[in-house]
Design an enzyme around this catalytic site. Structure first.
Site, PDB file in Angstrom:
ATOM      1  N   SER A 124     -33.360-107.638 -31.295  1.00 44.05           N
ATOM      2  CA  SER A 124     -32.704-107.915 -32.335  1.00 44.05           C
ATOM      3  C   SER A 124     -32.074-106.524 -32.967  1.00 44.05           C
ATOM      4  O   SER A 124     -32.836-105.491 -32.677  1.00 44.05           O
ATOM      5  CB  SER A 124     -33.717-108.461 -33.506  1.00 44.05           C
ATOM      6  OG  SER A 124     -32.917-108.494 -34.612  1.00 44.05           O
ATOM      7  N   TYR A 148     -41.683-107.261 -38.772  1.00 43.41           N
ATOM      8  CA  TYR A 148     -40.936-108.123 -37.910  1.00 43.41           C
ATOM      9  C   TYR A 148     -40.411-107.181 -36.889  1.00 43.41           C
ATOM     10  O   TYR A 148     -40.214-107.236 -35.625  1.00 43.41           O
ATOM     11  CB  TYR A 148     -39.964-109.068 -38.473  1.00 43.41           C
ATOM     12  CG  TYR A 148     -38.954-109.750 -37.399  1.00 43.41           C
ATOM     13  CD1 TYR A 148     -39.533-110.523 -36.440  1.00 43.41           C
ATOM     14  CD2 TYR A 148     -37.832-109.617 -37.659  1.00 43.41           C
ATOM     15  CE1 TYR A 148     -38.310-111.017 -35.622  1.00 43.41           C
ATOM     16  CE2 TYR A 148     -36.921-110.061 -36.898  1.00 43.41           C
ATOM     17  CZ  TYR A 148     -37.085-110.573 -35.833  1.00 43.41           C
ATOM     18  OH  TYR A 148     -36.485-110.937 -34.794  1.00 43.41           O
ATOM     19  N   LYS A 152     -40.514-106.276 -32.608  1.00 40.48           N
ATOM     20  CA  LYS A 152     -39.408-106.130 -31.659  1.00 40.48           C
ATOM     21  C   LYS A 152     -39.468-104.730 -30.862  1.00 40.48           C
ATOM     22  O   LYS A 152     -39.262-104.642 -29.680  1.00 40.48           O
ATOM     23  CB  LYS A 152     -37.976-106.516 -32.172  1.00 40.48           C
ATOM     24  CG  LYS A 152     -37.924-108.002 -32.472  1.00 40.48           C
ATOM     25  CD  LYS A 152     -38.012-108.861 -31.385  1.00 40.48           C
ATOM     26  CE  LYS A 152     -37.795-110.327 -31.947  1.00 40.48           C
ATOM     27  NZ  LYS A 152     -38.168-111.356 -31.075  1.00 40.48           N
TER      28      LYS A 152
HETATM   29  P1  NAD Z   1     -36.666-120.045 -33.986  1.00 45.93           P
HETATM   30  O1  NAD Z   1     -37.824-119.915 -34.777  1.00 45.93           O
HETATM   31  O2  NAD Z   1     -35.579-120.937 -34.109  1.00 45.93           O
HETATM   32  O3  NAD Z   1     -37.196-120.101 -32.326  1.00 45.93           O
HETATM   33  C1  NAD Z   1     -38.362-119.643 -31.954  1.00 45.93           C
HETATM   34  C2  NAD Z   1     -39.260-120.312 -31.425  1.00 45.93           C
HETATM   35  O4  NAD Z   1     -40.387-119.853 -30.959  1.00 45.93           O
HETATM   36  C3  NAD Z   1     -39.709-121.827 -31.989  1.00 45.93           C
HETATM   37  O5  NAD Z   1     -39.178-122.717 -31.534  1.00 45.93           O
HETATM   38  C4  NAD Z   1     -41.260-121.443 -32.381  1.00 45.93           C
HETATM   39  O6  NAD Z   1     -41.716-122.762 -32.521  1.00 45.93           O
HETATM   40  C5  NAD Z   1     -41.398-120.738 -31.119  1.00 45.93           C
HETATM   41  N1  NAD Z   1     -42.683-119.968 -31.027  1.00 45.93           N
HETATM   42  C6  NAD Z   1     -42.986-118.992 -32.153  1.00 45.93           C
HETATM   43  N2  NAD Z   1     -44.201-118.524 -31.912  1.00 45.93           N
HETATM   44  C7  NAD Z   1     -44.768-119.269 -30.752  1.00 45.93           C
HETATM   45  C8  NAD Z   1     -45.847-119.106 -29.654  1.00 45.93           C
HETATM   46  N3  NAD Z   1     -46.776-118.164 -30.166  1.00 45.93           N
HETATM   47  N4  NAD Z   1     -45.846-119.690 -28.712  1.00 45.93           N
HETATM   48  C9  NAD Z   1     -45.261-120.740 -28.616  1.00 45.93           C
HETATM   49  N5  NAD Z   1     -43.788-120.818 -29.403  1.00 45.93           N
HETATM   50  C10 NAD Z   1     -43.707-120.104 -30.104  1.00 45.93           C
HETATM   51  O7  NAD Z   1     -35.868-118.724 -33.979  1.00 45.93           O
HETATM   52  P2  NAD Z   1     -34.361-118.345 -33.380  1.00 45.93           P
HETATM   53  O8  NAD Z   1     -33.603-118.075 -34.205  1.00 45.93           O
HETATM   54  O9  NAD Z   1     -34.068-119.247 -32.279  1.00 45.93           O
HETATM   55  O10 NAD Z   1     -34.705-116.748 -32.713  1.00 45.93           O
HETATM   56  C11 NAD Z   1     -35.151-116.883 -31.046  1.00 45.93           C
HETATM   57  C12 NAD Z   1     -35.723-115.476 -30.843  1.00 45.93           C
HETATM   58  O11 NAD Z   1     -34.466-114.376 -31.057  1.00 45.93           O
HETATM   59  C13 NAD Z   1     -36.801-114.890 -31.583  1.00 45.93           C
HETATM   60  O12 NAD Z   1     -37.567-114.086 -30.864  1.00 45.93           O
HETATM   61  C14 NAD Z   1     -36.278-114.120 -32.851  1.00 45.93           C
HETATM   62  O13 NAD Z   1     -36.814-112.953 -33.361  1.00 45.93           O
HETATM   63  C15 NAD Z   1     -35.004-113.328 -32.216  1.00 45.93           C
HETATM   64  N6  NAD Z   1     -33.854-113.251 -32.956  1.00 45.93           N
HETATM   65  C16 NAD Z   1     -33.456-114.049 -33.818  1.00 45.93           C
HETATM   66  C17 NAD Z   1     -32.374-113.849 -34.766  1.00 45.93           C
HETATM   67  C18 NAD Z   1     -31.851-114.651 -35.900  1.00 45.93           C
HETATM   68  O14 NAD Z   1     -31.468-114.285 -36.737  1.00 45.93           O
HETATM   69  N7  NAD Z   1     -31.882-115.725 -35.669  1.00 45.93           N
HETATM   70  C19 NAD Z   1     -31.592-112.470 -34.662  1.00 45.93           C
HETATM   71  C20 NAD Z   1     -32.136-111.693 -33.628  1.00 45.93           C
HETATM   72  C21 NAD Z   1     -33.265-111.807 -32.935  1.00 45.93           C
HETATM   73  C1  WQD Z   2     -26.472-111.171 -44.175  1.00 51.25           C
HETATM   74  C2  WQD Z   2     -25.907-110.629 -45.301  1.00 51.25           C
HETATM   75  C3  WQD Z   2     -27.305-110.184 -47.097  1.00 51.25           C
HETATM   76  C4  WQD Z   2     -28.596-114.379 -47.724  1.00 51.25           C
HETATM   77  C5  WQD Z   2     -31.633-110.917 -40.784  1.00 51.25           C
HETATM   78  C6  WQD Z   2     -32.864-110.015 -40.276  1.00 51.25           C
HETATM   79  C7  WQD Z   2     -32.479-109.791 -38.953  1.00 51.25           C
HETATM   80  C8  WQD Z   2     -31.869-110.582 -37.859  1.00 51.25           C
HETATM   81  C9  WQD Z   2     -31.095-111.452 -38.710  1.00 51.25           C
HETATM   82  C10 WQD Z   2     -33.911-111.493 -36.610  1.00 51.25           C
HETATM   83  C11 WQD Z   2     -26.654-109.425 -45.920  1.00 51.25           C
HETATM   84  C12 WQD Z   2     -26.363-111.396 -47.639  1.00 51.25           C
HETATM   85  C13 WQD Z   2     -28.036-113.047 -47.305  1.00 51.25           C
HETATM   86  C14 WQD Z   2     -28.358-114.855 -49.373  1.00 51.25           C
HETATM   87  C15 WQD Z   2     -26.650-112.798 -49.501  1.00 51.25           C
HETATM   88  N1  WQD Z   2     -32.859-111.710 -37.623  1.00 51.25           N
HETATM   89  N2  WQD Z   2     -27.176-112.330 -48.041  1.00 51.25           N
HETATM   90  N3  WQD Z   2     -27.313-114.002 -49.766  1.00 51.25           N
HETATM   91  O1  WQD Z   2     -30.309-109.524 -43.229  1.00 51.25           O
HETATM   92  O2  WQD Z   2     -28.414-108.889 -41.715  1.00 51.25           O
HETATM   93  O3  WQD Z   2     -30.407-109.927 -40.944  1.00 51.25           O
HETATM   94  O4  WQD Z   2     -31.360-111.682 -39.836  1.00 51.25           O
HETATM   95  O5  WQD Z   2     -33.913-110.669 -35.829  1.00 51.25           O
HETATM   96  O6  WQD Z   2     -33.784-108.878 -38.176  1.00 51.25           O
HETATM   97  O7  WQD Z   2     -33.023-108.940 -41.002  1.00 51.25           O
HETATM   98  O8  WQD Z   2     -29.019-111.319 -42.094  1.00 51.25           O
HETATM   99  O9  WQD Z   2     -28.459-113.428 -42.931  1.00 51.25           O
HETATM  100  O10 WQD Z   2     -30.287-112.461 -44.236  1.00 51.25           O
HETATM  101  O11 WQD Z   2     -28.074-111.309 -44.562  1.00 51.25           O
HETATM  102  O12 WQD Z   2     -25.956-112.273 -49.983  1.00 51.25           O
HETATM  103  O13 WQD Z   2     -28.822-115.670 -49.662  1.00 51.25           O
HETATM  104  O14 WQD Z   2     -25.833-111.711 -46.383  1.00 51.25           O
HETATM  105  O15 WQD Z   2     -27.722-109.102 -48.198  1.00 51.25           O
HETATM  106  O16 WQD Z   2     -25.688-108.660 -46.520  1.00 51.25           O
HETATM  107  P1  WQD Z   2     -29.575-109.770 -42.044  1.00 51.25           P
HETATM  108  P2  WQD Z   2     -29.158-112.230 -43.408  1.00 51.25           P
END
Ligand code: NAD
Ligand code: WQD
Length: 347
Positions: A124, A148, A152
Site C-alpha cells: 500500500s 496497519y 505492510k
Molecule cells: P478486503 O477486506 O475487501 O479483502 C481482504 C480479504 O482478506 C477479505 O476477504 C478478508 O475476509 C480476507 N482475510 C483477512 N484476514 C484473513 C485471514 N487471516 N485469513 C484468510 N482471509 C483473510 O480488502 P481489499 O480492499 O480487497 O484489500 C486487499 C488487500 O489490499 C489488503 O491486503 C489491503 O491491506 C490491501 N490494500 C487495500 C487498499 C484499499 O484501500 N482497499 C489499499 C492498499 C492496499
Molecule cells: C481519502 C481522502 C480524507 C473520508 C486510506 C488508508 C490507506 C489505504 C487507502 C489501505 C482524504 C478524505 C475521507 C471521508 C473525507 N488503504 N475523506 N471524508 O486516507 O488516503 O487512505 O485508504 O492500504 O492505507 O489510510 O483514503 O479514502 O480514507 O481518504 O474528507 O468521509 O478523503 O481526508 O483526504 P486515505 P480515504
C-alpha cells in the site's frame, strides 16, 4: 497458470480473480470471510461462466494453509488477505500484527515447503507515511504512521529479506494508492462492513441515502481547494496490474516494488463533483475538522510500473465514480442485498 488467491473474496481480490479467470488462469481462493461474502465469488462465477473454487480457511491456521499448499500444485500466489482498517489497527494493534504478519509468515513457510516461490503481495502507498514529496517514487523512504501501515512495511521487509536470501523467490510488492470503482457490470464491488472509512464508499452511501451528508475532513490544506488530494485508481486497472506483475515475475528472481496509481491527484471536492455528475444530482457535504493522521497530498509516480510491466491506469475518475455508483445503486446493501448471499463472518 494455477494461482492461489488469498483474500480473493474481498474487494480487490474478487476483481483480480475475475481478471485471472478471464485471462485463462486456474484460480483457487482462500479466505476466512472475515471482511467479505462468498457471494462476490458466486458473481465472479456468473461473469466468467466458471465456478470459483473457494476454500474457507484462516491464514492463521498454519496446518490448514499447509494442507492447501501441499495439495494445490500452485504456480504462484497472489496475497490479498489482511485486515485494512487504519483506525481499528490503532485500537487493536496486536490483532493487526497477528493477522497480517503471522498470516503471511504461515503462507510463506508453506509456499517454501511446497516449492511455490512466486508471490504478488498487496502492499500500500500507506508505507510512505506522511510524505509530501510528491509524486512518490518507489525509492522514497518508508515511514508508515499507523499499525496497519507498519504491518505492510514489516511484510515488505520480510519479503525483501526472503528475496535476498534465496534466489529461487520471485516477489512483487504492489503499492496501491487509493483503490476505487467497481466492475462495469455492477455485479461486484466494494462492500464495507459497517460505516465506511474510505471516501468513495462513503460518498456512494450518501448518494444512496444511507447517510445524510459527507463530512469533508479539512478545507485548510495547502492544496488548490484546501481539501486533501489523493491518487484514486480504478480497481479493474489494479487487477490488470497484478496480471502484468505475474507475467514479469516469470522471467526474474528477487523482490521488486511498484507503485500502482494514476500519477495524478484529485481533491475531495473534485471527487464529490465527479460523483455528483455520475449520480445526476449533488451529493451533499459539509466541511469538518481534519482527520488525525491524514496527509495533505499523496499521488504516485507510476513510471516504474510502466517501464517494467507495461502497465498504466487507463480509467478516469469519472469512470470510477460511474462504475462505483452502478454497483452501489444495484446493490444498496452490498452483497447482503441478495437474499441468497452467504454472509461474512467466521464460519
Ligand atoms: P478486503 O477486506 O475487501 O479483502 C481482504 C480479504 O482478506 C477479505 O476477504 C478478508 O475476509 C480476507 N482475510 C483477512 N484476514 C484473513 C485471514 N487471516 N485469513 C484468510 N482471509 C483473510 O480488502 P481489499 O480492499 O480487497 O484489500 C486487499 C488487500 O489490499 C489488503 O491486503 C489491503 O491491506 C490491501 N490494500 C487495500 C487498499 C484499499 O484501500 N482497499 C489499499 C492498499 C492496499
Ligand atoms: C481519502 C481522502 C480524507 C473520508 C486510506 C488508508 C490507506 C489505504 C487507502 C489501505 C482524504 C478524505 C475521507 C471521508 C473525507 N488503504 N475523506 N471524508 O486516507 O488516503 O487512505 O485508504 O492500504 O492505507 O489510510 O483514503 O479514502 O480514507 O481518504 O474528507 O468521509 O478523503 O481526508 O483526504 P486515505 P480515504
Amino acid at each position: 497458470m494455477r494461482i492461489l488467491v488469498t483474500g480473493g473474496a474481498g474487494y480487490i481480490g474478487s476483481h483480480t480473480t475475475l481478471s485471472l479467470l478471464e485471462a485463462g488462469h486456474e484460480v483457487v481462493v482462500v479466505d476466512n470471510l472475515a471482511n467479505s461474502s462468498s457471494e462476490s465469488l458466486v458473481r465472479v462465477g456468473h461473469l466468467t461462466g466458471k465456478n470459483v473454487d473457494l476454500r474457507i480457511v484462516d491464514l492463521l491456521d498454519s496446518a490448514a494453509v499447509d494442507e492447501l499448499l501441499g495439495a494445490g500444485a500452485f504456480d504462484a500466489v497472489m496475497h490479498f488477505a489482511g485486515l485494512k482498517a487504519v483506525g481499528e489497527s490503532v485500537q487493536k494493534p496486536l490483532m493487526y500484527y497477528h493477522n497480517n504478519v503471522v498470516g503471511t509468515i504461515n503462507l510463506l513457510r508453506s509456499m517454501d515447503k511446497h516449492d511455490v516461490r512466486t508471490l504478488v503481495f498487496s502492499s500500500s502507498a500507506t508505507v510512505y507515511g506522511d510524505n509530501d514529496r510528491v509524486p512518490l517514487t518507489e525509492g522514497c523512504e518508508l515511514n508508515a504512521s499507523n499499525p496497519y501501515g507498519r504491518t505492510k512495511e514489516h511484510i515488505e521487509d520480510i519479503l525483501t529479506d526472503l528475496g535476498s536470501a534465496d534466489s529461487r523467490w520471485s516477489i512483487a510488492l504492489l503499492r496501491y494508492f487509493n483503490p476505487a470503482g467497481a466492475h462495469e457490470s455492477g455485479l461486484i464491488g466494494e462492500d464495507p462492513l459497517g460505516t465506511p472509512n474510505n471516501l468513495l464508499p462513503f460518498v456512494a452511501q450518501v448518494a444512496a441515502g444511507r447517510h445524510e451528508y459527507v463530512k469533508v475532513f479539512g478545507n485548510d490544506y495547502p492544496t488548490t481547494d484546501g481539501t486533501g488530494v489523493r491518487d484514486y485508481v480504478h480497481v479493474v486497472d489494479l487487477a490488470l496490474g497484478h496480471l502484468a506483475a505475474l507475467s514479469y515475475l516469470e522471467g526474474v528472481q528477487g523482490t521488486f516494488s511498484w507503485n500502482l496509481g494514476t500519477g495524478s491527484g484529485s481533491s475531495v471536492l473534485e471527487v464529490l463533483d465527479a460523483f455528483s455528475a455520475a449520480v445526476g444530482k449533488e451529493v451533499p457535504y459539509e466541511f469538518s475538522p481534519r482527520r488525525s493522521g491524514d496527509s495533505a497530498v499523496s499521488y504516485a509516480d507510476p513510471s516504474q510500473a510502466m517501464a517494467d510491466l507495461g502497465w498504466s491506469a487507463k480509467r478516469s475518475l469519472a469512470r470510477m465514480c460511474e462504475d462505483h455508483w452502478r454497483w452501489q445503486r444495484s446493490n444498496p446493501m452490498g452483497y447482503s442485498s441478495d437474499p441468497a448471499s452467504q454472509h461474512r463472518g467466521p464460519q
